[in-house]
Structures are given as C-alpha cells and as structure tokens.
Design a protein around this motif. Structure first.
Motif, mmCIF file in Angstrom:
data_model
loop_
_atom_site.group_PDB
_atom_site.id
_atom_site.type_symbol
_atom_site.label_atom_id
_atom_site.label_comp_id
_atom_site.label_asym_id
_atom_site.label_seq_id
_atom_site.Cartn_x
_atom_site.Cartn_y
_atom_site.Cartn_z
ATOM 1 N N UNK A 27 0.849 -1.189 0.000
ATOM 2 C CA UNK A 27 0.000 0.000 0.000
ATOM 3 C C UNK A 27 0.883 1.237 0.000
ATOM 4 N N UNK A 28 0.865 1.950 -1.117
ATOM 5 C CA UNK A 28 1.654 3.173 -1.249
ATOM 6 C C UNK A 28 0.774 4.376 -0.939
ATOM 7 N N UNK A 43 -8.275 0.518 -4.157
ATOM 8 C CA UNK A 43 -8.880 -0.465 -3.249
ATOM 9 C C UNK A 43 -10.131 -1.140 -3.803
ATOM 10 N N UNK A 44 -10.961 -0.422 -4.540
ATOM 11 C CA UNK A 44 -12.197 -1.009 -5.076
ATOM 12 C C UNK A 44 -11.930 -2.060 -6.148
ATOM 13 N N UNK A 79 -0.464 -9.277 1.100
ATOM 14 C CA UNK A 79 -0.020 -7.988 1.603
ATOM 15 C C UNK A 79 0.279 -8.196 3.079
ATOM 16 N N UNK A 80 1.499 -7.887 3.491
ATOM 17 C CA UNK A 80 1.906 -8.058 4.882
ATOM 18 C C UNK A 80 1.926 -6.689 5.547
ATOM 19 N N UNK A 89 3.413 0.994 5.123
ATOM 20 C CA UNK A 89 2.144 0.750 4.453
ATOM 21 C C UNK A 89 1.155 1.887 4.729
ATOM 22 N N UNK A 90 0.331 2.203 3.740
ATOM 23 C CA UNK A 90 -0.733 3.184 3.878
ATOM 24 C C UNK A 90 -1.947 2.474 4.486
ATOM 25 N N UNK A 91 -2.081 2.541 5.789
ATOM 26 C CA UNK A 91 -3.136 1.816 6.504
ATOM 27 C C UNK A 91 -4.533 2.238 6.062
ATOM 28 N N UNK A 92 -4.726 3.534 5.814
ATOM 29 C CA UNK A 92 -6.053 4.009 5.406
ATOM 30 C C UNK A 92 -6.466 3.400 4.073
ATOM 31 N N UNK A 93 -5.535 3.249 3.151
ATOM 32 C CA UNK A 93 -5.836 2.649 1.854
ATOM 33 C C UNK A 93 -6.188 1.170 2.009
#
Length: 107
Positions: A27-28, A43-44, A79-80, A89-93
């Motif tokens: 996740x960038x 994400x969708x 995805x780890x 990692x971009x947690x919100x994404x």
C-alpha cells in the motif's frame, strides 16, 4: 476457503504463495502496488479473501497480519502489514479494500 493455522509469518507467506497467491502487494500513498508485475490498483479493484494475524515472539505487541488479496483482473497475492513504531504501508488505503467475507482489516 478454510482458514489455515500457521505458526509463523514466513510459513504463512510460503504456503499461500504455493497456493497461488504469488504477487506481493504494497500500500503506497495513492494506490496498492503489485511489486512483481508493477500494476497499480485502487482499493475497489481488490478484494481481501482472508487474513492471518501473528504476534511477535519476544513482544506480543509486535503484531503483523497477512492479507490474501485478489484483484479484479485475477491477480492474486499477499499484503503483509506490520504493526510497530513505524510502518511503510498506507493503513487508510488498506482499510478501504472490501472483504470477500467477514474479515477484520481494522488496524
């Protein structure tokens, strides 16, 4: 899909790779990137199939989770996400990725 019972993070990733989850997702800032194919997804365009949580051996607060993910184009991978002082990692994404079933992707 039946949930596995993994002892370690590396065992989970190795087994899931053998089961066809060959891509590594990350996740960038603005997208989820497939590191081998260099494809970028929103994400969708993805779906979390399952998740596996692990606690650190020396510190239980050192937690990580492996998500099995499938893209709408058929690409499958993992995805780890590691929890700790800092994460790349971009947690919100990640939280915006829909789940196939009742999985908990809350960070």
């Amino acid at each position: 899909m039946d949930k596995h019972s993994f002892s370690t993070l590396s065992e989970a990733v190795n087994t899931l790779t053998q089961e066809g989850y060959k891509e590594d997702f990350e996740a960038e800032a603005t997208c989820i990137k497939a590191l081998y194919s260099k494809k970028e997804y929103q994400p969708k365009e993805l779906k979390v199939i399952d998740s596996y949580r692990f606690e650190g051996m020396t510190n239980p607060s050192d937690e990580s989770v492996v998500f099995t993910i499938e893209a709408n184009d058929g690409t499958k991978g993992t995805l780890v996400m590691s929890y700790g002082a800092s994460t790349a990692q971009n947690e919100e994404l990640i939280q915006q990725i829909p789940c196939k079933k009742n999985c908990n992707i809350g960070m």
